[in-house]
Design a protein around this motif. Structure first.
Motif, PDB file in Angstrom:
ATOM      1  N   UNK A  21       0.846  -1.192   0.000  1.00  0.00           N
ATOM      2  CA  UNK A  21       0.000   0.000   0.000  1.00  0.00           C
ATOM      3  C   UNK A  21       0.884   1.245   0.000  1.00  0.00           C
ATOM      4  N   UNK A  22       1.932   1.194   0.821  1.00  0.00           N
ATOM      5  CA  UNK A  22       2.841   2.322   0.927  1.00  0.00           C
ATOM      6  C   UNK A  22       3.462   2.634  -0.428  1.00  0.00           C
ATOM      7  N   UNK A  23       3.731   1.578  -1.190  1.00  0.00           N
ATOM      8  CA  UNK A  23       4.368   1.754  -2.492  1.00  0.00           C
ATOM      9  C   UNK A  23       3.372   2.302  -3.522  1.00  0.00           C
ATOM     10  N   UNK A  24       2.152   1.757  -3.519  1.00  0.00           N
ATOM     11  CA  UNK A  24       1.230   2.107  -4.604  1.00  0.00           C
ATOM     12  C   UNK A  24       0.370   3.325  -4.319  1.00  0.00           C
ATOM     13  N   UNK A  25       0.163   3.658  -3.052  1.00  0.00           N
ATOM     14  CA  UNK A  25      -0.759   4.739  -2.717  1.00  0.00           C
ATOM     15  C   UNK A  25      -0.374   6.064  -3.382  1.00  0.00           C
ATOM     16  N   UNK A  26       0.902   6.516  -3.257  1.00  0.00           N
ATOM     17  CA  UNK A  26       1.243   7.799  -3.890  1.00  0.00           C
ATOM     18  C   UNK A  26       1.031   7.770  -5.394  1.00  0.00           C
ATOM     19  N   UNK A  27       1.349   6.620  -6.027  1.00  0.00           N
ATOM     20  CA  UNK A  27       1.197   6.532  -7.471  1.00  0.00           C
ATOM     21  C   UNK A  27      -0.271   6.581  -7.867  1.00  0.00           C
ATOM     22  N   UNK A  28      -1.114   5.874  -7.070  1.00  0.00           N
ATOM     23  CA  UNK A  28      -2.541   5.881  -7.364  1.00  0.00           C
ATOM     24  C   UNK A  28      -3.084   7.298  -7.241  1.00  0.00           C
ATOM     25  N   UNK A  29      -2.648   8.016  -6.190  1.00  0.00           N
ATOM     26  CA  UNK A  29      -3.114   9.389  -5.997  1.00  0.00           C
ATOM     27  C   UNK A  29      -2.701  10.259  -7.181  1.00  0.00           C
ATOM     28  N   UNK A  30      -1.470  10.058  -7.668  1.00  0.00           N
ATOM     29  CA  UNK A  30      -0.974  10.839  -8.792  1.00  0.00           C
ATOM     30  C   UNK A  30      -1.828  10.605 -10.038  1.00  0.00           C
ATOM     31  N   UNK A  31      -2.151   9.332 -10.287  1.00  0.00           N
ATOM     32  CA  UNK A  31      -2.955   9.010 -11.468  1.00  0.00           C
ATOM     33  C   UNK A  31      -4.328   9.676 -11.372  1.00  0.00           C
ATOM     34  N   UNK A  32      -4.946   9.569 -10.185  1.00  0.00           N
ATOM     35  CA  UNK A  32      -6.264  10.186  -9.998  1.00  0.00           C
ATOM     36  C   UNK A  32      -6.185  11.699 -10.251  1.00  0.00           C
ATOM     37  N   UNK A  36      -8.087  13.968 -13.143  1.00  0.00           N
ATOM     38  CA  UNK A  36      -8.950  15.116 -12.848  1.00  0.00           C
ATOM     39  C   UNK A  36      -8.521  16.311 -13.698  1.00  0.00           C
ATOM     40  N   UNK A  37      -7.199  16.564 -13.776  1.00  0.00           N
ATOM     41  CA  UNK A  37      -6.724  17.718 -14.552  1.00  0.00           C
ATOM     42  C   UNK A  37      -7.055  17.567 -16.024  1.00  0.00           C
ATOM     43  N   UNK A  38      -6.740  16.361 -16.569  1.00  0.00           N
ATOM     44  CA  UNK A  38      -6.996  16.152 -17.996  1.00  0.00           C
ATOM     45  C   UNK A  38      -8.487  16.263 -18.287  1.00  0.00           C
ATOM     46  N   UNK A  39      -9.289  15.654 -17.395  1.00  0.00           N
ATOM     47  CA  UNK A  39     -10.736  15.699 -17.571  1.00  0.00           C
ATOM     48  C   UNK A  39     -11.224  17.145 -17.573  1.00  0.00           C
ATOM     49  N   UNK A  40     -10.720  17.925 -16.633  1.00  0.00           N
ATOM     50  CA  UNK A  40     -11.136  19.319 -16.524  1.00  0.00           C
ATOM     51  C   UNK A  40     -10.764  20.077 -17.793  1.00  0.00           C
ATOM     52  N   UNK A  41      -9.503  19.890 -18.242  1.00  0.00           N
ATOM     53  CA  UNK A  41      -9.033  20.612 -19.423  1.00  0.00           C
ATOM     54  C   UNK A  41      -9.833  20.226 -20.657  1.00  0.00           C
ATOM     55  N   UNK A  42     -10.067  18.919 -20.848  1.00  0.00           N
ATOM     56  CA  UNK A  42     -10.748  18.537 -22.083  1.00  0.00           C
ATOM     57  C   UNK A  42     -12.217  18.946 -22.038  1.00  0.00           C
ATOM     58  N   UNK A  43     -12.810  18.932 -20.832  1.00  0.00           N
ATOM     59  CA  UNK A  43     -14.187  19.410 -20.721  1.00  0.00           C
ATOM     60  C   UNK A  43     -14.247  20.884 -21.113  1.00  0.00           C
ATOM     61  N   UNK A  44     -13.297  21.643 -20.573  1.00  0.00           N
ATOM     62  CA  UNK A  44     -13.208  23.059 -20.890  1.00  0.00           C
ATOM     63  C   UNK A  44     -13.057  23.290 -22.390  1.00  0.00           C
TER      64      UNK A  44
END
Ligand SMILES: Nc1ncnc2c1ncn2[C@@H]1O[C@H](COP(=O)(O)OP(=O)(O)OP(=O)(O)O)[C@@H](O)[C@H]1O
Ligand SMILES: [Mg+2]
Lengths: 398, 243
Positions: A21-32, A36-44
């Protein structure tokens, strides 16, 4: 305050108890976060575009492209769709990359080994080749082959004829087309031969393990490769004829018809990519061979192995492990560099799709995304293949 | 006794540098000879000439009745009779310990896999690492690797074993396990030439000690004489530094 501290400490404890969990948690957060950023930009972007009356989406892929492509491995004309044009561009990219990878590897191994030669003339020549081509910009090299060398070829009427069947002129290089009778028999024959050779090689290894008898595997395999297909050709009436390119004059313009034509853009691009990348592969090969300790060869010699056996059983298996990973990178670079095709108008995926199709449709986001994903997929496929190959040679040489 | 190794007026140069100066040296069957001397004196070069990892330029070297020259048939015949153990072990890292030991049996002696594995396991048991047979060299300690390297050489069933400082790359606590294997081998009657500075080992097993300096054999005596009555000044100096 102490409540929060308590929680944090508990969470810390949890993380150190669960290293995964310690290994994957930061990476999972980064992907999420990225999503969100890409989704926001493309929606815009899409709402902006919609507001300006430009529609979005991938439906354009089914629309008529109404442009021509100069060179295509599958049938294409201007009445076909953008989707089909994408496929033509993709195949052309793959074609030039595969040609480039094959030749870069062969030339690279040749010069890498030559550079280690004890003959100063040979190693000097190799050094000169590697240092020169490696330090000249790739784009310049493409221009060199395209504008300086291939432009020197004569016009169609005065074509340069090599070996009586290759015709080279300013419009490209023309070679005969193969016309087969009973081709399928021949193909079955070849497949059968390959199977047979694999089985023979397995048999020879087992024979060696069981009885200590060493068969000349390589020579017998070559022999089988010649004998079985010849037998098939003779008994099943397989025949091959060549349809030679013929010079025809049409409305005052002469051209070769009937053979296979290779356009100068492809030749220039393949040449430049192969030569440029071969210098990097040559350096990898040299490093790989030098990376093997001298003691390895001495130890192998001291137990009586011959020079060829030392090369085959000790040096090459170890050198390949050093050579393969950086060479994979060079394959990826070559594939990506093939997009310089646009500079001399070789119809690769960038020129056809991210160029012409984008100009005509204006679907910048969609087309650039598709093109990027395509390159990403190609890169991943090459990496997967090379990883598999690396694992295979890393396993013990039997 | 018959000399199994015979060097007559052997000279060798590395470019301008004269490494071996008119060396006369012989070893009889089952004899154990220790070669010592300061760094750079040519000890390694001398024993590497015996299995032709180095070529000499003048003089003659005869090993088990075969003359060492350009004739490649002789070289491979000699190499399968002369085993060598190196300072840096030089095990093949891409092969398991067992495969390290069977490789030359299969490709040089053309034995079957079964036969060669059986012999390899016998020798691995002798050097007490039969339980490590399927591991790769990188997974073993230095002492275990050197013992595996000895087993690899023994698998060719050589008449002569050459050792080039077999313990000087090892941590002190591992030196003994390797020396024990070498003592066993000596007691089993193997002909041995050992370059080493382990004087305890020399006293225990060597029949003769050879002292080299600057490409010459300076002193050569029966072991007890060598340690009790060294004559040459340089030998005395060397012994006083090392003992
Ligand atoms: N391949 C080579 N090329 C040039 N000079 C060499 C080569 N091998 C060894 N020498 C030189 O020859 C001399 C003798 O080397 P050698 O390795 O035989 O010494 P040694 O007695 O084994 O020393 P050490 O105790 O350090 O191992 C040294 O001065 C060394 O620098
Ligand atoms: Mg030495």
């Amino acid at each position: 305050m102490s409540f929060l501290q308590n929680k944090i400490e508990k969470f810390d404890q949890y993380l150190s108890d669960h290293p995964k969990v310690k290994f994957f948690l930061p990476q999972a957060l980064l992907v999420v976060f990225l999503f969100i950023i890409i989704g926001y930009l493309s929606f815009n972007a899409s709402s902006n575009l919609a507001a300006r009356g430009i529609d979005t989406g991938f439906s354009f892929l089914n629309k008529k492209a109404s442009f021509d492509i100069q060179f295509s491995m599958i049938e294409f004309d201007s009445s076909m769709t953008y989707g089909r044009a994408y496929l033509v561009g993709l195949l052309n990219t793959i074609l030039v990359s595969v040609i480039g990878i094959i030749f870069a590897t062969i030339i690279g191994f040749f010069f890498g080994i030559l550079r280690l030669s004890t003959n100063p003339l040979a190693s000097g020549l190799a050094t000169c080749y590697i240092e020169t081509l490696r330090n000249i910009s790739l784009l310049l090299q493409i221009f060199f082959w395209y504008f300086a060398v291939l432009r020197l070829l004569p016009s169609a009427e005065n074509s340069l004829v090599l070996f009586n069947f290759v015709y080279a002129n300013i419009k490209g290089i023309y070679i005969p087309r193969f016309v087969w009778t009973n081709l399928s028999f021949f193909i079955y024959g070849i497949i059968f031969t390959i199977f047979f050779i694999i089985i023979f090689n397995k048999y020879a290894s087992i024979l060696r393990e069981k009885t200590g008898k060493h068969l000349p595997k390589f020579l017998i395999s070559i022999g089988l490769l010649i004998i079985i297909p010849s037998f098939v050709v003779l008994t099943f009436g397989v025949s091959l004829e060549f349809s030679h390119p013929k010079l025809e004059v049409n409305m005052g313009i002469s051209n070769y018809i009937g053979g296979v034509s290779i356009i100068p853009e492809l030749i220039a691009l393949a040449f430049a990519l192969s030569l440029y990348t071969s210098t990097f592969i040559a350096e990898n090969v040299r490093a790989g061979i030098l990376g093997i300790d001298k003691g390895q060869k001495e130890a192998a010699a001291s137990i009586g192995l011959t020079k060829t056996q030392i090369l085959k059983l000790i040096v090459i298996p170890q050198a390949l492990r050093i050579i393969i990973p950086p060479t994979t990178n060079q394959y990826l670079n070559l594939t990506k560099n093939s997009s310089l095709a646009a500079a001399i108008a070789y119809p690769d995926i960038v020129l056809v799709f991210a160029g012409t199709a984008l100009m005509q449709t204006g679907r910048a986001i969609e087309i650039v995304t598709i093109t990027m994903l395509t390159y990403l997929t190609l890169s991943i496929l090459i990496s997967i293949f090379m990883n598999w190959y690396n694992k295979k040679v890393a396993l013990t040489e039997k | 006794m018959e000399n199994i190794i015979q060097l007559r007026s052997v000279n060798k140069w590395f470019g301008e540098f004269h490494v071996l100066k008119d060396i006369n040296f012989s070893v009889s069957e089952k004899e154990k000879v220790v070669i010592c001397g300061p760094s750079g004196s040519g000890k390694s070069t001398l024993i590497r000439c015996i299995n032709r990892l180095e070529e000499h330029q003048k003089g003659s070297i005869i090993v088990d009745g075969m003359t060492l020259d350009e004739n490649t048939k002789n070289i491979s015949a000699i190499r399968s009779e002369v085993g060598m153990v190196f300072q840096q072990f030089n095990l093949f890292p891409h092969l398991s310990i067992l495969e390290n030991c069977t490789l030359a049996q299969i490709w040089v002696k053309k034995k079957t896999k079964n036969e060669s594995e059986k012999l390899a396991m016998d020798y691995l048991r002798k050097v007490q690492i039969d339980d490590q047979a399927l591991k790769f060299p990188g997974q073993l300690s230095g002492g275990q690797q050197q013992r595996a390297a000895i087993a690899r050489a023994l698998c060719m069933e050589p008449k002569i074993m050459l050792f080039d400082e077999p313990t000087s790359a090892l941590d002190p606590e591992m030196i003994k396990e390797v020396l024990d294997v070498m003592v066993d081998l000596a007691k089993g009657g193997m002909t041995m030439c050992v370059v080493t500075h382990e004087m305890g080992f020399a006293k225990e097993v060597a029949d003769r000690v050879v002292f080299m300096d600057e490409g010459n054999i300076v002193e050569e005596k029966k072991t007890s004489d060598f340690f009790e009555n060294p004559e040459n000044e340089r030998t005395k100096l060397f012994l006083s530094q090392i003992l």
